[in-house]
Design a protein around this motif. Sequence first.
Motif, PDB file in Angstrom:
ATOM      1  N   GLU A  82       0.825  -1.207   0.000  1.00 19.38           N
ATOM      2  CA  GLU A  82       0.000   0.000   0.000  1.00 19.38           C
ATOM      3  C   GLU A  82       0.855   1.251   0.000  1.00 19.38           C
ATOM      4  O   GLU A  82       1.927   1.273   0.588  1.00 19.38           O
ATOM      5  N   CYS A  83       0.375   2.272  -0.655  1.00 14.90           N
ATOM      6  CA  CYS A  83       0.993   3.601  -0.595  1.00 14.90           C
ATOM      7  C   CYS A  83       0.257   4.372   0.490  1.00 14.90           C
ATOM      8  O   CYS A  83      -0.502   5.294   0.212  1.00 14.90           O
ATOM      9  N   ASP A  84       0.442   3.961   1.734  1.00 15.70           N
ATOM     10  CA  ASP A  84      -0.325   4.578   2.813  1.00 15.70           C
ATOM     11  C   ASP A  84       0.200   5.943   3.221  1.00 15.70           C
ATOM     12  O   ASP A  84      -0.491   6.705   3.863  1.00 15.70           O
ATOM     13  N   ASP A  85       1.419   6.262   2.848  1.00 17.65           N
ATOM     14  CA  ASP A  85       1.976   7.581   3.111  1.00 17.65           C
ATOM     15  C   ASP A  85       2.743   8.014   1.871  1.00 17.65           C
ATOM     16  O   ASP A  85       3.952   8.134   1.882  1.00 17.65           O
ATOM     17  N   PRO A  86       2.027   8.219   0.760  1.00 18.53           N
ATOM     18  CA  PRO A  86       2.724   8.485  -0.489  1.00 18.53           C
ATOM     19  C   PRO A  86       3.545   9.769  -0.429  1.00 18.53           C
ATOM     20  O   PRO A  86       3.095  10.778   0.075  1.00 18.53           O
ATOM     21  N   THR A  87       4.746   9.687  -0.961  1.00 22.26           N
ATOM     22  CA  THR A  87       5.624  10.853  -0.970  1.00 22.26           C
ATOM     23  C   THR A  87       5.136  11.907  -1.949  1.00 22.26           C
ATOM     24  O   THR A  87       5.578  13.044  -1.884  1.00 22.26           O
ATOM     25  N   ASP A  88       4.223  11.522  -2.826  1.00 22.86           N
ATOM     26  CA  ASP A  88       3.728  12.497  -3.790  1.00 22.86           C
ATOM     27  C   ASP A  88       2.487  13.230  -3.296  1.00 22.86           C
ATOM     28  O   ASP A  88       1.898  14.008  -4.036  1.00 22.86           O
ATOM     29  N   LEU A  89       2.081  12.976  -2.071  1.00 19.80           N
ATOM     30  CA  LEU A  89       0.921  13.616  -1.457  1.00 19.80           C
ATOM     31  C   LEU A  89      -0.373  13.308  -2.216  1.00 19.80           C
ATOM     32  O   LEU A  89      -1.340  14.050  -2.131  1.00 19.80           O
ATOM     33  N   GLY A  90      -0.373  12.210  -2.941  1.00 24.10           N
ATOM     34  CA  GLY A  90      -1.545  11.815  -3.713  1.00 24.10           C
ATOM     35  C   GLY A  90      -2.571  11.104  -2.847  1.00 24.10           C
ATOM     36  O   GLY A  90      -2.388  10.902  -1.650  1.00 24.10           O
ATOM     37  N   PRO A  91      -3.668  10.700  -3.458  1.00 25.02           N
ATOM     38  CA  PRO A  91      -4.768  10.087  -2.712  1.00 25.02           C
ATOM     39  C   PRO A  91      -4.423   8.697  -2.190  1.00 25.02           C
ATOM     40  O   PRO A  91      -3.582   7.999  -2.739  1.00 25.02           O
ATOM     41  N   LYS A  92      -5.085   8.309  -1.133  1.00 21.51           N
ATOM     42  CA  LYS A  92      -4.913   6.986  -0.543  1.00 21.51           C
ATOM     43  C   LYS A  92      -5.609   5.949  -1.423  1.00 21.51           C
ATOM     44  O   LYS A  92      -6.387   6.287  -2.296  1.00 21.51           O
ATOM     45  N   GLY A  93      -5.316   4.677  -1.157  1.00 23.74           N
ATOM     46  CA  GLY A  93      -5.932   3.591  -1.887  1.00 23.74           C
ATOM     47  C   GLY A  93      -5.084   3.070  -3.031  1.00 23.74           C
ATOM     48  O   GLY A  93      -5.465   2.132  -3.717  1.00 23.74           O
ATOM     49  N   ARG A  94      -3.929   3.654  -3.224  1.00 27.70           N
ATOM     50  CA  ARG A  94      -3.039   3.213  -4.290  1.00 27.70           C
ATOM     51  C   ARG A  94      -2.026   2.217  -3.744  1.00 27.70           C
ATOM     52  O   ARG A  94      -1.852   2.091  -2.540  1.00 27.70           O
ATOM     53  N   VAL A  95      -1.350   1.521  -4.639  1.00 35.46           N
ATOM     54  CA  VAL A  95      -0.354   0.520  -4.266  1.00 35.46           C
ATOM     55  C   VAL A  95       0.903   0.732  -5.093  1.00 35.46           C
ATOM     56  O   VAL A  95       0.902   1.472  -6.079  1.00 35.46           O
TER      57      VAL A  95
END
Length: 180
Positions: A82-95
Amino acid sequence: MGSKRGFRSWWLVAGAVFGLLVGSAAGCGVLSAHNKSGNGQTMKTLNQQQADQRAEEHIQRAVAAVFTPPPRLERKLFLTSECDDPTDLGPKGRVQVSRSYWLRDLPKERNREYFDKIHEYWTHNGYHVLQDDRADPNNPALYVEHNDDAFRMTLYSSIQGDLFLGATSPCIWPTGEPTP
């Protein structure tokens, strides 16, 4: 990620989870830092299967370009995280999709040559260097990101001189688009 040690620790932890967050725009859509178009609409990304395939393509191209004869690829870790803390400040729910291999049957005394060759290959084929630790006597490593699709790659040497090569996708939607 201010310090060299912090940056390397981030990569090593990600590699252990593989996540080897060592970070494609073809097929189903375009990737962007926030997965949003200029008009605020959410954009499609690669789906999980496409990202896995793209990571494998990055690895296979690097191996074919640099290693003669080619090494035996021993699966280290394939993971979707999971991208639970994406460095790109994008939306949650991505992997993120990650793949890594140990590069077997290579003479360890040629590791420096392999690092230099892969650096040349990457820098002449659309990648930019994120961190270059080829000169580190204990754990040489090279971290790059592809300019077009934001996949990140690394070539890393263990303290024993074993090399591994990995690729990680940017954050993607598992199905290629947001789910409600």
